[in-house]
Structure formats: structure tokens, C-alpha cells
Design an enzyme around this catalytic site. Sequence first.
Site, PDB file in Angstrom:
ATOM      1  CD  GLN A  11      -3.118   0.627   2.230  1.00  0.00           C
ATOM      2  OE1 GLN A  11      -3.103  -0.437   2.842  1.00  0.00           O
ATOM      3  NE2 GLN A  11      -4.029   1.551   2.453  1.00  0.00           N
ATOM      4  CB  SER A  87       2.839  -4.224   4.117  1.00  0.00           C
ATOM      5  OG  SER A  87       1.700  -4.149   4.934  1.00  0.00           O
ATOM      6  CG  LEU A  88      -1.621  -5.587  -0.235  1.00  0.00           C
ATOM      7  CD1 LEU A  88      -1.071  -5.715  -1.646  1.00  0.00           C
ATOM      8  CD2 LEU A  88      -2.396  -6.831   0.142  1.00  0.00           C
ATOM      9  NE  ARG A 112      -2.519  -7.645   5.353  1.00  0.00           N
ATOM     10  CZ  ARG A 112      -1.850  -6.558   5.002  1.00  0.00           C
ATOM     11  NH1 ARG A 112      -2.345  -5.759   4.063  1.00  0.00           N
ATOM     12  NH2 ARG A 112      -0.706  -6.235   5.588  1.00  0.00           N
ATOM     13  CG  HIS A 187       2.693  -3.370   9.718  1.00  0.00           C
ATOM     14  ND1 HIS A 187       2.663  -4.726   9.445  1.00  0.00           N
ATOM     15  CD2 HIS A 187       2.411  -2.743   8.548  1.00  0.00           C
ATOM     16  CE1 HIS A 187       2.382  -4.899   8.163  1.00  0.00           C
ATOM     17  NE2 HIS A 187       2.218  -3.714   7.601  1.00  0.00           N
ATOM     18  CD  GLN A 236       2.000  -8.661   6.553  1.00  0.00           C
ATOM     19  OE1 GLN A 236       0.880  -8.175   6.582  1.00  0.00           O
ATOM     20  NE2 GLN A 236       2.599  -9.015   5.433  1.00  0.00           N
TER      21      GLN A 236
END
Length: 289
Positions: A11, A87-88, A112, A187, A236
Site C-alpha cells: 500500500q 506488507s500487502l 484483511r 503493524h 504480520q
Amino acid sequence: MTKTAWVFPGQGSQTQGMGMDLIEVAQDKFKQAEEILGWSIIQRCQGDEETLSRTLYTQPCLYTIEAILVDLLKDKGKNADFVAGHSLGEYVALYAANVYDFATGLNLVKMRSQFMDQAQGGKMVALMKFNREILEKTIENTENVVLANDNSDGQVVISGEPNAVDEVVEAVKAKLAVPLKVSGAFHSPLMAIAAAEFAKVLDEAEFKDAQIPVLANVDPNPSIDGQEIKERLKQQMTGGVRWREIMAQMPSLGVQEVIEIGPGKVLTGLFKRSVKDVSLVNINGLENL
């Protein structure tokens, strides 16, 4: 023989019009995505920037477009020796490693994005050019704030309760501090409730052993064990993205070429400033496939 790593941005890398050159060659994937999501990836990517930048839409759009690029690369006989995603982007890395199929991955990303879009009460700030020792000590001595994205020696993102984040920003006095336009403290432990709910979704998904070793956000050591990969993914949402360590691992693994698959050049930019003697390639559409 040259070893290659495929890396996938997350993202923040999204751009209006991304993936539109893929419509003709990936009609089936776009149609399948619309059936899963209940809305059109193509329409969102062609729409206004503010809507596309909303977590609810950004994450499925990035996953779908990056997964299509993976398919096209594999159709050309290309493959990687290692994969990692920011991340993503880690969800695309797992798709590339054949841990799950496209639909399973997109359903996970859909859930998510919904959990993260609903998160509230947190703040994230990107810091550039700072004293790392001061940063680490300040975070250690400040409650409710963590190092969320350790992107490189000179670029990080901190995340947590707004007042605590502001305290750290004031104490560290980075050359540049940029608040991120996000709904919550991603996070960080403030995502614990969302992470617990999402863990139930992950438990229901089938994860196969990876055909390509995966370097995870929360543990940069390569793994192919499907259950271990799932457990890492569970951590995560509340754990930090250890991208600096992932990059540092590449030379020791014999990686000489890093290919960033997806919009933008964020990850290759980090590699360029952090890792020597690695060739960098960007693949964001048909033109550079």
C-alpha cells in the site's frame, strides 16, 4: 548462475490507471476478482485517487494487478529463486510461490483490507534521515509506539497511539517527518483485535509448502514450510515490516538480480540505496515485461 528475487510493493505504491494495459490479456482474472470482491478492479483503478487510496480498495487492486504480472512472467518461462513482499505485497509473494491459488489469496486480502479499513485511533508517520540510536532508544522508552516499517537505514515508519507517535517525532528530530494517510496504526499492537479476527480467517485457508523460498516481513529467514509461513503471516498485522533485514539477506543468499513487480519503484529505490552489486529491474506493465 544468477539468482533472482521477486519483490512486491504494498500500500502506497498504487497509482491511478495502474494495470489498465493488462485488461485485454487478463480478462479472466479481472472477471474472477470482480466476482470475489463484488466491485470492479478496473473501475477503481480508473476512478479518483482518493477512493483508490482507501485501504478497502487499494489492497485488492494491488494484489490483483501484481498477481497478473506474475502470471505473465511465468507464461514467459520466468521464475524466481526467492520472493518477498512489503506488507500487502507479501500476499502476492505467496501467490508467486504457489502457497495458494489466486482466489484464496484475494479472499484473504479482501478480509484483511476490511479489517484494516475499519481500524481507528492510531497514527503512522514516515521518518527520513535521523539518528537510529536516538530513534530506537526513544521508542524503547515510549509506550504505545513501535517501529512499524524498518525500510532502510535512513527511512522508517513509526506507528501507534497518536500522542506517543508525536512524542517520538519531536524527540528524534528527523530531517523529514510525513504523516501517512491511513485509518489506523498498522503493524502495531493497536491492531491486535483486528489481527485476532483475521487469524481465524487465515486458519480456514489452505497453505501449501512454497515452491520458492519466502522471506517474511516478521522473519527475513527464507522458508518453504506452509504452516510456518501461515504463522508468520498471522503476526504480520501487529508485527513490524523488517524490510531492511530482508534486503541485507539477499547478497548472502547469492541474489544478484532483484525484480520489483508492481506499480512504482519504491522497493528498487530502497535496494539501490542499501545493497551494492545487485542489478535492479522494474516490471509494472506490458511495456517492460
